[in-house]
Write a protein that holds these residues in place. Sequence first.
Motif, PDB file in Angstrom:
ATOM      1  N   MET A 168      -5.010  38.750  42.374  1.00 20.25           N
ATOM      2  CA  MET A 168      -4.107  39.855  42.538  1.00 20.25           C
ATOM      3  C   MET A 168      -4.158  40.340  43.997  1.00 20.25           C
ATOM      4  N   MET A 169      -2.993  40.680  44.527  1.00 22.21           N
ATOM      5  CA  MET A 169      -2.904  41.154  45.907  1.00 22.21           C
ATOM      6  C   MET A 169      -3.542  42.534  46.058  1.00 22.21           C
ATOM      7  N   LYS A 170      -4.137  42.766  47.205  1.00 20.70           N
ATOM      8  CA  LYS A 170      -4.649  44.098  47.498  1.00 20.70           C
ATOM      9  C   LYS A 170      -3.462  45.038  47.728  1.00 20.70           C
ATOM     10  N   ARG A 171      -3.680  46.322  47.475  1.00 21.47           N
ATOM     11  CA  ARG A 171      -2.604  47.307  47.631  1.00 21.47           C
ATOM     12  C   ARG A 171      -2.020  47.265  49.047  1.00 21.47           C
ATOM     13  N   GLU A 172      -2.866  47.129  50.038  1.00 20.89           N
ATOM     14  CA  GLU A 172      -2.398  47.092  51.427  1.00 20.89           C
ATOM     15  C   GLU A 172      -1.420  45.930  51.644  1.00 20.89           C
ATOM     16  N   ASP A 173      -1.742  44.767  51.090  1.00 18.52           N
ATOM     17  CA  ASP A 173      -0.859  43.603  51.211  1.00 18.52           C
ATOM     18  C   ASP A 173       0.457  43.833  50.461  1.00 18.52           C
ATOM     19  N   GLN A 174       0.360  44.491  49.305  1.00 17.15           N
ATOM     20  CA  GLN A 174       1.558  44.796  48.533  1.00 17.15           C
ATOM     21  C   GLN A 174       2.455  45.763  49.306  1.00 17.15           C
ATOM     22  N   MET A 175       1.862  46.732  49.986  1.00 17.67           N
ATOM     23  CA  MET A 175       2.637  47.695  50.781  1.00 17.67           C
ATOM     24  C   MET A 175       3.352  46.978  51.926  1.00 17.67           C
ATOM     25  N   LYS A 176       2.672  46.024  52.560  1.00 16.54           N
ATOM     26  CA  LYS A 176       3.291  45.251  53.644  1.00 16.54           C
ATOM     27  C   LYS A 176       4.471  44.436  53.113  1.00 16.54           C
ATOM     28  N   SER A 177       4.285  43.823  51.956  1.00 17.26           N
ATOM     29  CA  SER A 177       5.351  43.036  51.341  1.00 17.26           C
ATOM     30  C   SER A 177       6.553  43.921  51.006  1.00 17.26           C
ATOM     31  N   LEU A 178       6.288  45.102  50.468  1.00 19.07           N
ATOM     32  CA  LEU A 178       7.361  46.034  50.135  1.00 19.07           C
ATOM     33  C   LEU A 178       8.066  46.532  51.394  1.00 19.07           C
ATOM     34  N   ALA A 179       7.318  46.734  52.469  1.00 19.98           N
ATOM     35  CA  ALA A 179       7.918  47.169  53.735  1.00 19.98           C
ATOM     36  C   ALA A 179       8.886  46.112  54.256  1.00 19.98           C
ATOM     37  N   LYS A 180       8.523  44.848  54.110  1.00 21.32           N
ATOM     38  CA  LYS A 180       9.423  43.767  54.524  1.00 21.32           C
ATOM     39  C   LYS A 180      10.712  43.795  53.703  1.00 21.32           C
ATOM     40  N   LYS A 181      10.589  44.076  52.408  1.00 18.05           N
ATOM     41  CA  LYS A 181      11.770  44.173  51.549  1.00 18.05           C
ATOM     42  C   LYS A 181      12.652  45.346  51.976  1.00 18.05           C
ATOM     43  N   LEU A 182      12.030  46.436  52.388  1.00 17.98           N
ATOM     44  CA  LEU A 182      12.798  47.583  52.877  1.00 17.98           C
ATOM     45  C   LEU A 182      13.610  47.202  54.119  1.00 17.98           C
ATOM     46  N   VAL A 183      12.987  46.469  55.027  1.00 20.07           N
ATOM     47  CA  VAL A 183      13.680  46.039  56.248  1.00 20.07           C
ATOM     48  C   VAL A 183      14.846  45.118  55.893  1.00 20.07           C
ATOM     49  N   GLN A 184      14.630  44.200  54.948  1.00 19.35           N
ATOM     50  CA  GLN A 184      15.704  43.297  54.507  1.00 19.35           C
ATOM     51  C   GLN A 184      16.853  44.081  53.888  1.00 19.35           C
ATOM     52  N   ARG A 185      16.517  45.012  53.016  1.00 22.55           N
ATOM     53  CA  ARG A 185      17.559  45.800  52.342  1.00 22.55           C
ATOM     54  C   ARG A 185      18.321  46.658  53.345  1.00 22.55           C
ATOM     55  N   ARG A 186      17.614  47.180  54.336  1.00 22.71           N
ATOM     56  CA  ARG A 186      18.297  47.963  55.376  1.00 22.71           C
ATOM     57  C   ARG A 186      19.328  47.103  56.096  1.00 22.71           C
ATOM     58  N   SER A 187      18.963  45.884  56.427  1.00 19.67           N
ATOM     59  CA  SER A 187      19.903  44.977  57.095  1.00 19.67           C
ATOM     60  C   SER A 187      21.115  44.682  56.213  1.00 19.67           C
ATOM     61  N   GLU A 188      20.861  44.430  54.930  1.00 19.48           N
ATOM     62  CA  GLU A 188      21.955  44.172  53.987  1.00 19.48           C
ATOM     63  C   GLU A 188      22.910  45.362  53.914  1.00 19.48           C
ATOM     64  N   LEU A 189      22.344  46.554  53.808  1.00 14.85           N
ATOM     65  CA  LEU A 189      23.168  47.758  53.706  1.00 14.85           C
ATOM     66  C   LEU A 189      23.976  47.997  54.970  1.00 14.85           C
ATOM     67  N   LEU A 190      23.375  47.766  56.114  1.00 12.49           N
ATOM     68  CA  LEU A 190      24.106  47.944  57.366  1.00 12.49           C
ATOM     69  C   LEU A 190      25.301  47.002  57.434  1.00 12.49           C
ATOM     70  N   GLU A 191      25.120  45.770  56.993  1.00 10.45           N
ATOM     71  CA  GLU A 191      26.234  44.812  56.955  1.00 10.45           C
ATOM     72  C   GLU A 191      27.306  45.249  55.970  1.00 10.45           C
ATOM     73  N   LEU A 192      26.881  45.649  54.774  1.00  6.26           N
ATOM     74  CA  LEU A 192      27.837  46.107  53.761  1.00  6.26           C
ATOM     75  C   LEU A 192      28.631  47.312  54.253  1.00  6.26           C
ATOM     76  N   LEU A 193      27.932  48.279  54.807  1.00  8.93           N
ATOM     77  CA  LEU A 193      28.600  49.485  55.291  1.00  8.93           C
ATOM     78  C   LEU A 193      29.577  49.166  56.408  1.00  8.93           C
ATOM     79  N   ASP A 194      29.199  48.280  57.283  1.00 10.06           N
ATOM     80  CA  ASP A 194      30.087  47.892  58.372  1.00 10.06           C
ATOM     81  C   ASP A 194      31.375  47.281  57.812  1.00 10.06           C
ATOM     82  N   GLY A 195      31.230  46.400  56.808  1.00 10.20           N
ATOM     83  CA  GLY A 195      32.401  45.783  56.184  1.00 10.20           C
ATOM     84  C   GLY A 195      33.260  46.785  55.436  1.00 10.20           C
ATOM     85  N   GLU A 196      32.615  47.689  54.693  1.00  8.78           N
ATOM     86  CA  GLU A 196      33.371  48.678  53.914  1.00  8.78           C
ATOM     87  C   GLU A 196      34.085  49.672  54.813  1.00  8.78           C
ATOM     88  N   LEU A 197      33.430  50.079  55.881  1.00  7.24           N
ATOM     89  CA  LEU A 197      34.079  51.007  56.801  1.00  7.24           C
ATOM     90  C   LEU A 197      35.271  50.338  57.487  1.00  7.24           C
TER      91      LEU A 197
END
Length: 142
Positions: free
Chosen positions: A1-30
């Motif tokens: 099982m992953m340590k909590r610290e490693d899980q937080m890093k993994s989740l942070a990467k997902k946040l960065v990915q989702r931010r990029s996706e949203l920025l692209e979506l918003l740009d297209g919708e606007l």
Amino acid sequence: MMKREDQMKSLAKKLVQRRSELLELLDGELSQLHNSDDAVAGDLADAAVELDYATVNSTLAEAESEELAAIQAALLRVKEGTYGRCVECSKNIPVDRLRNVPFADKCVPCQEAKESLENSIRLSNNSTGHNQRASRSTSYRR
């Protein structure tokens, strides 16, 4: 099982990915919203469809903007070293909750307490607003 610290890093990467996706979506919708403003409707039916389309895009853009703001706040907490801790009680937010809502800033009990308070305030405002509208409408009849 992953340590909590490693899980937080993994989740942070997902946040960065989702931010990029949203920025692209918003740009297209606007862009689509601006294009729909420029379009000339052929008849009333076309105009109604365009208006519905613009309304849906606007609503989506608003929801995505709110999610983007929550993600930005979560990434700030990552930078500050407080990501994964409840902003209300400072307890660790369970990893399962963060997997489902990676930008969550509260544990479930604190989030439920916040929502309960907001619902109470909304109900109170609705009943007060209704009474104010009723008294205004009767004052116009006099």
